[in-house]
Write a protein that holds these residues in place. Sequence first.
Motif, PDB file in Angstrom:
ATOM      1  N   ILE A 109      29.528  12.096  36.035  1.00  0.00           N
ATOM      2  CA  ILE A 109      28.540  13.175  36.060  1.00  0.00           C
ATOM      3  C   ILE A 109      27.675  13.152  34.801  1.00  0.00           C
ATOM      4  CG2 ILE A 109      30.079  14.692  37.409  1.00  0.00           C
ATOM      5  CD1 ILE A 109      30.280  16.360  34.645  1.00  0.00           C
ATOM      6  N   LEU A 110      26.533  13.810  34.900  1.00  0.00           N
ATOM      7  CA  LEU A 110      25.731  14.153  33.727  1.00  0.00           C
ATOM      8  C   LEU A 110      25.665  15.674  33.673  1.00  0.00           C
ATOM      9  CD1 LEU A 110      22.684  11.681  33.945  1.00  0.00           C
ATOM     10  CD2 LEU A 110      24.901  11.310  32.859  1.00  0.00           C
ATOM     11  N   ILE A 111      25.624  16.229  32.483  1.00  0.00           N
ATOM     12  CA  ILE A 111      25.451  17.667  32.318  1.00  0.00           C
ATOM     13  C   ILE A 111      23.960  17.964  32.282  1.00  0.00           C
ATOM     14  CG2 ILE A 111      25.873  19.664  30.823  1.00  0.00           C
ATOM     15  CD1 ILE A 111      28.453  18.520  32.032  1.00  0.00           C
ATOM     16  N   LEU A 125      22.446  26.179  29.101  1.00  0.00           N
ATOM     17  CA  LEU A 125      21.639  26.409  27.896  1.00  0.00           C
ATOM     18  C   LEU A 125      22.172  25.520  26.770  1.00  0.00           C
ATOM     19  CD1 LEU A 125      21.343  30.304  28.072  1.00  0.00           C
ATOM     20  CD2 LEU A 125      19.573  28.627  28.648  1.00  0.00           C
ATOM     21  N   PRO A 126      21.321  25.135  25.825  1.00  0.00           N
ATOM     22  CA  PRO A 126      21.762  24.196  24.786  1.00  0.00           C
ATOM     23  C   PRO A 126      23.063  24.594  24.091  1.00  0.00           C
ATOM     24  CG  PRO A 126      19.390  24.471  24.670  1.00  0.00           C
ATOM     25  CD  PRO A 126      19.872  25.427  25.719  1.00  0.00           C
ATOM     26  N   GLN A 127      23.226  25.885  23.788  1.00  0.00           N
ATOM     27  CA  GLN A 127      24.441  26.318  23.076  1.00  0.00           C
ATOM     28  C   GLN A 127      25.690  26.282  23.961  1.00  0.00           C
ATOM     29  OE1 GLN A 127      21.777  28.174  23.737  1.00  0.00           O
ATOM     30  NE2 GLN A 127      22.301  30.277  24.312  1.00  0.00           N
ATOM     31  N   GLU A 128      25.498  26.168  25.287  1.00  0.00           N
ATOM     32  CA  GLU A 128      26.639  26.126  26.219  1.00  0.00           C
ATOM     33  C   GLU A 128      27.143  24.702  26.482  1.00  0.00           C
ATOM     34  OE1 GLU A 128      25.105  29.922  28.946  1.00  0.00           O
ATOM     35  OE2 GLU A 128      24.758  27.865  29.637  1.00  0.00           O
ATOM     36  N   VAL A 129      26.323  23.718  26.095  1.00  0.00           N
ATOM     37  CA  VAL A 129      26.605  22.347  26.530  1.00  0.00           C
ATOM     38  C   VAL A 129      27.890  21.776  25.934  1.00  0.00           C
ATOM     39  CG1 VAL A 129      25.733  19.969  26.574  1.00  0.00           C
ATOM     40  CG2 VAL A 129      24.189  21.867  27.081  1.00  0.00           C
ATOM     41  N   ALA A 130      28.060  21.839  24.615  1.00  0.00           N
ATOM     42  CA  ALA A 130      29.259  21.258  24.001  1.00  0.00           C
ATOM     43  C   ALA A 130      30.542  21.929  24.512  1.00  0.00           C
ATOM     44  CB  ALA A 130      29.172  21.312  22.477  1.00  0.00           C
ATOM     45  N   PRO A 131      30.616  23.286  24.568  1.00  0.00           N
ATOM     46  CA  PRO A 131      31.823  23.910  25.130  1.00  0.00           C
ATOM     47  C   PRO A 131      32.092  23.493  26.574  1.00  0.00           C
ATOM     48  CG  PRO A 131      30.477  25.557  23.992  1.00  0.00           C
ATOM     49  CD  PRO A 131      29.678  24.292  24.037  1.00  0.00           C
ATOM     50  N   LEU A 132      31.022  23.315  27.356  1.00  0.00           N
ATOM     51  CA  LEU A 132      31.175  22.895  28.758  1.00  0.00           C
ATOM     52  C   LEU A 132      31.750  21.479  28.829  1.00  0.00           C
ATOM     53  CD1 LEU A 132      30.769  23.391  31.794  1.00  0.00           C
ATOM     54  CD2 LEU A 132      28.372  22.703  31.527  1.00  0.00           C
ATOM     55  N   VAL A 133      31.203  20.571  28.021  1.00  0.00           N
ATOM     56  CA  VAL A 133      31.704  19.185  28.012  1.00  0.00           C
ATOM     57  C   VAL A 133      33.171  19.155  27.584  1.00  0.00           C
ATOM     58  CG1 VAL A 133      31.442  16.880  26.995  1.00  0.00           C
ATOM     59  CG2 VAL A 133      29.410  18.174  27.643  1.00  0.00           C
ATOM     60  N   LYS A 134      33.511  19.955  26.582  1.00  0.00           N
ATOM     61  CA  LYS A 134      34.912  20.006  26.116  1.00  0.00           C
ATOM     62  C   LYS A 134      35.844  20.468  27.235  1.00  0.00           C
ATOM     63  CE  LYS A 134      33.941  20.860  21.226  1.00  0.00           C
ATOM     64  NZ  LYS A 134      33.810  21.895  20.187  1.00  0.00           N
ATOM     65  N   ALA A 135      35.440  21.509  27.962  1.00  0.00           N
ATOM     66  CA  ALA A 135      36.270  22.030  29.061  1.00  0.00           C
ATOM     67  C   ALA A 135      36.419  20.983  30.170  1.00  0.00           C
ATOM     68  CB  ALA A 135      35.657  23.315  29.617  1.00  0.00           C
ATOM     69  N   ILE A 136      35.321  20.300  30.504  1.00  0.00           N
ATOM     70  CA  ILE A 136      35.356  19.294  31.581  1.00  0.00           C
ATOM     71  C   ILE A 136      36.177  18.077  31.153  1.00  0.00           C
ATOM     72  CG2 ILE A 136      33.931  17.727  32.980  1.00  0.00           C
ATOM     73  CD1 ILE A 136      31.739  19.904  32.934  1.00  0.00           C
ATOM     74  N   GLU A 172      23.788  13.276  20.774  1.00  0.00           N
ATOM     75  CA  GLU A 172      24.396  12.620  19.601  1.00  0.00           C
ATOM     76  C   GLU A 172      25.586  13.422  19.077  1.00  0.00           C
ATOM     77  OE1 GLU A 172      23.767   9.673  18.786  1.00  0.00           O
ATOM     78  OE2 GLU A 172      21.853   9.333  19.798  1.00  0.00           O
ATOM     79  N   GLN A 173      25.439  14.746  19.048  1.00  0.00           N
ATOM     80  CA  GLN A 173      26.531  15.606  18.561  1.00  0.00           C
ATOM     81  C   GLN A 173      27.782  15.442  19.429  1.00  0.00           C
ATOM     82  OE1 GLN A 173      24.895  19.585  18.588  1.00  0.00           O
ATOM     83  NE2 GLN A 173      23.325  19.038  17.094  1.00  0.00           N
ATOM     84  N   ILE A 174      27.575  15.448  20.741  1.00  0.00           N
ATOM     85  CA  ILE A 174      28.720  15.347  21.660  1.00  0.00           C
ATOM     86  C   ILE A 174      29.363  13.965  21.566  1.00  0.00           C
ATOM     87  CG2 ILE A 174      29.417  15.395  24.099  1.00  0.00           C
ATOM     88  CD1 ILE A 174      27.134  17.574  24.397  1.00  0.00           C
ATOM     89  N   LYS A 175      28.528  12.947  21.377  1.00  0.00           N
ATOM     90  CA  LYS A 175      29.036  11.577  21.214  1.00  0.00           C
ATOM     91  C   LYS A 175      30.005  11.503  20.027  1.00  0.00           C
ATOM     92  CE  LYS A 175      26.891   7.083  21.849  1.00  0.00           C
ATOM     93  NZ  LYS A 175      25.605   6.379  21.866  1.00  0.00           N
ATOM     94  N   GLN A 176      29.660  12.199  18.950  1.00  0.00           N
ATOM     95  CA  GLN A 176      30.486  12.185  17.731  1.00  0.00           C
ATOM     96  C   GLN A 176      31.864  12.835  17.953  1.00  0.00           C
ATOM     97  OE1 GLN A 176      29.545  10.457  15.038  1.00  0.00           O
ATOM     98  NE2 GLN A 176      27.683   9.999  16.213  1.00  0.00           N
ATOM     99  N   LEU A 177      31.971  13.695  18.955  1.00  0.00           N
ATOM    100  CA  LEU A 177      33.242  14.396  19.195  1.00  0.00           C
ATOM    101  C   LEU A 177      34.333  13.477  19.749  1.00  0.00           C
ATOM    102  CD1 LEU A 177      31.847  17.699  20.813  1.00  0.00           C
ATOM    103  CD2 LEU A 177      32.619  17.377  18.451  1.00  0.00           C
ATOM    104  N   ARG A 178      33.905  12.354  20.323  1.00  0.00           N
ATOM    105  CA  ARG A 178      34.836  11.364  20.894  1.00  0.00           C
ATOM    106  C   ARG A 178      35.909  12.020  21.780  1.00  0.00           C
ATOM    107  NH1 ARG A 178      33.133   9.108  16.137  1.00  0.00           N
ATOM    108  NH2 ARG A 178      32.548   6.922  16.293  1.00  0.00           N
ATOM    109  N   LEU A 179      35.440  12.737  22.769  1.00  0.00           N
ATOM    110  CA  LEU A 179      36.340  13.463  23.671  1.00  0.00           C
ATOM    111  C   LEU A 179      36.911  12.530  24.739  1.00  0.00           C
ATOM    112  CD1 LEU A 179      34.014  16.552  24.139  1.00  0.00           C
ATOM    113  CD2 LEU A 179      36.193  16.583  22.927  1.00  0.00           C
TER     114      LEU A 179
END
Length: 221
Positions: A109-111, A125-136, A172-179
């Motif tokens: 998927i893509l967010i 919304l931009p501020q929701e994206v990282a928490p959403l990716v973490k949950a998924i 880039e920010q989400i990439k750095q999280l290495r989830l």
Amino acid sequence: MIKEKVERLINELPEGVKLLAAAKRRNAYEISEAIKGGITIIGENYLNDALGVIHEVTQKAEWHFIGHLQRNKVKKVVDIFDMIESVDSLRLAEEIEKCCERRGKVMPILIEVNSGEEEQKHGALPQEVAPLVKAISLMNHIRTMGLMSMGPRFGDPEESRPYFIKTRELFEQIKQLRLPNVEMRYLSMGMTNSYKVAIEEGANLVRIGTKIFGERQENKH
């Protein structure tokens, strides 16, 4: 004509940028011509459109669902598509996870990011994206492959630039999280009028319809 347009477009794109043919309301012949020209990814906005053409198109291509996805359509979308580019909520992701678990498949998927924070647009919304990716990332049957954002549909493509920049920074920010279960490979941004600006700002997947197929006639199936 479609085949030649695709060949020309592919030659113009920088190395590493993939072209998705946005095939909304297009018929199997038009889609087949695009694939003959070198298209490897077909994007459909509506499930019914895809059901009407996917079995008539004999050439091999990846099929991406790029429209707003309602939860009651997830079962069928999971069955026929190779990627869903428009995941914008945890509830939708949970439905995809459930359907994929039953089928023993993993859905890339893509967010979808509503980078312009427009009320009438879908997308997280931009501020929701990282928490959403973490949950998924905790789900076993979904693989997050990147972000998608169209930016507002302004007449002047330059007006989309700040939104593309914002989406790239998030990417880039989400990439750095290495989830786990997250491989930030695709930054899907830009359409026919804005794809050049999107590429300048880091897009490596662009969706183009009109420039490939010509203007759309709404009654044409």
